[in-house]
Motif scaffolding. Sequence first.
Motif, PDB file in Angstrom:
ATOM      1  N   ASP A  78      -6.425  22.110 -76.993  1.00  0.00           N
ATOM      2  CA  ASP A  78      -7.363  21.136 -77.232  1.00  0.00           C
ATOM      3  C   ASP A  78      -7.095  20.099 -76.375  1.00  0.00           C
ATOM      4  O   ASP A  78      -6.136  19.405 -76.372  1.00  0.00           O
ATOM      5  CB  ASP A  78      -6.927  20.908 -78.704  1.00  0.00           C
ATOM      6  CG  ASP A  78      -8.358  19.920 -79.252  1.00  0.00           C
ATOM      7  OD1 ASP A  78      -9.120  19.554 -78.246  1.00  0.00           O
ATOM      8  OD2 ASP A  78      -8.186  19.068 -80.329  1.00  0.00           O
ATOM      9  N   ASP A 119     -11.940  22.914 -77.318  1.00  0.00           N
ATOM     10  CA  ASP A 119     -10.972  23.377 -78.240  1.00  0.00           C
ATOM     11  C   ASP A 119     -10.925  24.978 -78.274  1.00  0.00           C
ATOM     12  O   ASP A 119     -12.054  25.530 -78.670  1.00  0.00           O
ATOM     13  CB  ASP A 119     -11.275  22.910 -79.639  1.00  0.00           C
ATOM     14  CG  ASP A 119     -10.180  23.201 -80.754  1.00  0.00           C
ATOM     15  OD1 ASP A 119      -9.251  24.055 -80.301  1.00  0.00           O
ATOM     16  OD2 ASP A 119     -10.193  23.152 -81.789  1.00  0.00           O
ATOM     17  N   TYR A 152      -3.643  16.694 -73.519  1.00  0.00           N
ATOM     18  CA  TYR A 152      -4.031  17.876 -74.240  1.00  0.00           C
ATOM     19  C   TYR A 152      -3.034  18.407 -75.456  1.00  0.00           C
ATOM     20  O   TYR A 152      -1.889  17.778 -75.416  1.00  0.00           O
ATOM     21  CB  TYR A 152      -3.981  19.176 -73.145  1.00  0.00           C
ATOM     22  CG  TYR A 152      -2.735  19.735 -72.651  1.00  0.00           C
ATOM     23  CD1 TYR A 152      -1.725  20.276 -73.187  1.00  0.00           C
ATOM     24  CD2 TYR A 152      -2.079  18.762 -71.383  1.00  0.00           C
ATOM     25  CE1 TYR A 152      -0.449  20.751 -72.716  1.00  0.00           C
ATOM     26  CE2 TYR A 152      -0.940  19.105 -70.915  1.00  0.00           C
ATOM     27  CZ  TYR A 152      -0.202  20.166 -71.508  1.00  0.00           C
ATOM     28  OH  TYR A 152       1.093  20.514 -71.065  1.00  0.00           O
TER      29      TYR A 152
END
Length: 798
Positions: A78, A119, A152
């Motif tokens: 993500d 995502d 991330y």
Amino acid sequence: MLTRRVSELSDFRVSYRRIECRWFCCVETWHWIKTIVQKDAEFDANYNDMVTSENQTIYAFNHTISRNKTEGVRVSVDVLSNKSESPILFVVRQKQGVLSFQVPLILRGLYQRKYPYYDVGRTLCQPPTRAASETQYFFVDVSTLSSQGTNYQLRVSRVESFTLQNSASLHHHPNLSFFSPSLTVSIQCPIYDLDNNVAFIGMYQTMTKKGAITVQRKDFPSNSFYVVVVVKTEDEACGGPLRFYPLRPDQLIDAGNRSKALDVMVSPAINLEAYVMGMLFCLGIFFSFYLLTLLCVCLERRRNVFLNPADMSPAETGNPATIISSSADNGSTMSSEAITDSATSTDNNYGYMERSLESVARSRQESLSSIEEDDYDTLDDIHSDKNIVRTKKFLYVADLARKDKRILSKKYQIYFWNIATIAVFYALPVVQLVITYQTVVNVTGNQDICYYNFLCAHPLGALSAFNNILSNLGYVMLGLLFLLIVLKRDLAQNRALERHDVNALECGIPKHFGLFYAMGTALMMEGLLSACYHVCPNYTNFQFDTSFMYMIAGLCMLKLYQKRHPDINASAYTAYACLAAVIFFSVLGVVFGRDNTAFWIVFSVIHILATLLLSTQLYYMGRWRLNAGIMRRIVYVIYTDCIRQCSGPMYIDRMVLLVMGNIVNWSLAAYGLIQRPNDFASYLLAIAICNLLLYFAFYIIMKLRSGERIKCLALVCILFTAVVWGFALYFFFQGLSTWQKTPAESREHNRDCILLSFFDDHDIWHFLSSIAMFGSFLVLLTMDDDLDTVQRDKIYVF
């Protein structure tokens, strides 16, 4: 090296050529120093890090795998910040493979529209191992070319309930977290779980609410496979509504939150016993008709031997649809039924006294015209001028059965030879094409090409739906049986003619069997071509399934007309030319008929004009000409018959039929022009069937009005055929699949097998429709058997 950027060009071409260098050149090397950090990572832990162009992070994982147990590993990423900068590249290095992907993940939809996903989750395929238990390592490399830091989150976890057991149900979430009614389901190994690569390997199909894939053991030697479910980027792929999108296809579009929950169930397929039972059931049904026919032949022969044992010969034995003649001492013959009727009654249903055997030959010489003579019958040229014969108010079969029987027999035999030739040249490329279709499906794994009922599609060898092909066997077997029955009648008729049987020469409807042979051949070809269509049913080859249906409908109408009009029936060349035009329009309708106003206007005009021309041809018995004076003659008829004296039609019965036929055809033309049905081939077939049913009903009504009767065998065939047609149409309209919609929408109509766990509703339609067509042919063959002892100058033409 020269790098050149090409932008804002619709088309461009890159050319290159080989250049040999014969001198040394100095190459300046740039060293890009990057910090590489390796971390020992664990499953089910969240790693929140930042990556830039100056550093690279490697996550090392190890896990123990077993040879007898399959586990899935899920890598979830993500992106938390700087979503507009350069993407992050993730590379997963395994023992025997490498998987790489970028975040944001850019997927392309219809018209090359781009959808970014921040995502992303990817599933790793378990590497094979020969050891009972082995510890293997894999690494996740994270890097980017962005000079700014990008945050991330990385999480690697084992997938729960990764292994599906037989008859087990799994509540499964797709690989990408987004919602849509449109999915792609794939059976594969290794794993390709993106919308743009799910079709790279294995078998796959799109679905909305329902889908099914039959997995064969031969396709997976390792006895294991992966079920991959991927949500599509757009709903249009499955027939969903079109949404508003920017005009520029390269512009990124937010796909929103797209996710879908589904149940995946794995159940065992049918075993060999079900295949054997299905084939035996199919063969048993249609062989029973052969046995029933043989039983009826034996009973008919025994009945005739009992009635006249001295005169009965083996050559005169018939079939269940045959009237067997018996020889009399004076050389004349009549049917055994006629003997019985004459012994018990002096008056029959036709309103005239039963003739004795001696009076038959005498009456043949006395008159060949009707008993109600009028002005036309007193003319000297009544036997030569067909204009006078055919314009009589009351016509009899003798008036339209004047041509030499040998000439007519050869004329109608052309029907059989022509359709046999057409069948060969039509069927060979069809077989070749459907084999190609099936090969493409098997090689590519794309199950959206063919519109099967996937919930009841049983493969056998290279065929994906063997049950749909097997169920067409009835058309072939019953078509062959009908040909044998017709052959038996033909031989009996030839023997009667050779011994100069008066009944065969001067009584009953003239027997010409060429059209019957053509009908039986068309029924067999319908089975073959329907089987070819069901190898891979789709809209491009649906005409294979309907072409010979048009042939059958046309031949049946020609046979009905030929019964009372043997001399003026259409030639084989004209008939097949008209049927070829029908098939030509069928192909045009499939290709251009969808929402094409010009096509529907042209077709409707041609349909109405053809109806009017055919009506005129039938009303005047062919005694009119289409030339420059046609309009003047039409105006003259309207003036003399409608305005000047307002007289009614001369041929009332024919006028009633033609008025009803025009109402039906004009209504069908208006329906097609207004509604424009997507399935043009079925619409065209409906026109043919409606006209056939209308003419058949008219024939039966006029037959009863004329004082004729329907014998017991023909009546049983009519009632049996009507009941079977009713049940057949019920199963036909179940609609298990439809190529008028997208493959995913078509699967919403799929249903489970309902007969022996092998046949579905459409297979039962094949069974019943083949039986119904066979019964319809028997009706045409036997409906005028009551006239076999009636002279032709007493049989009405209508």
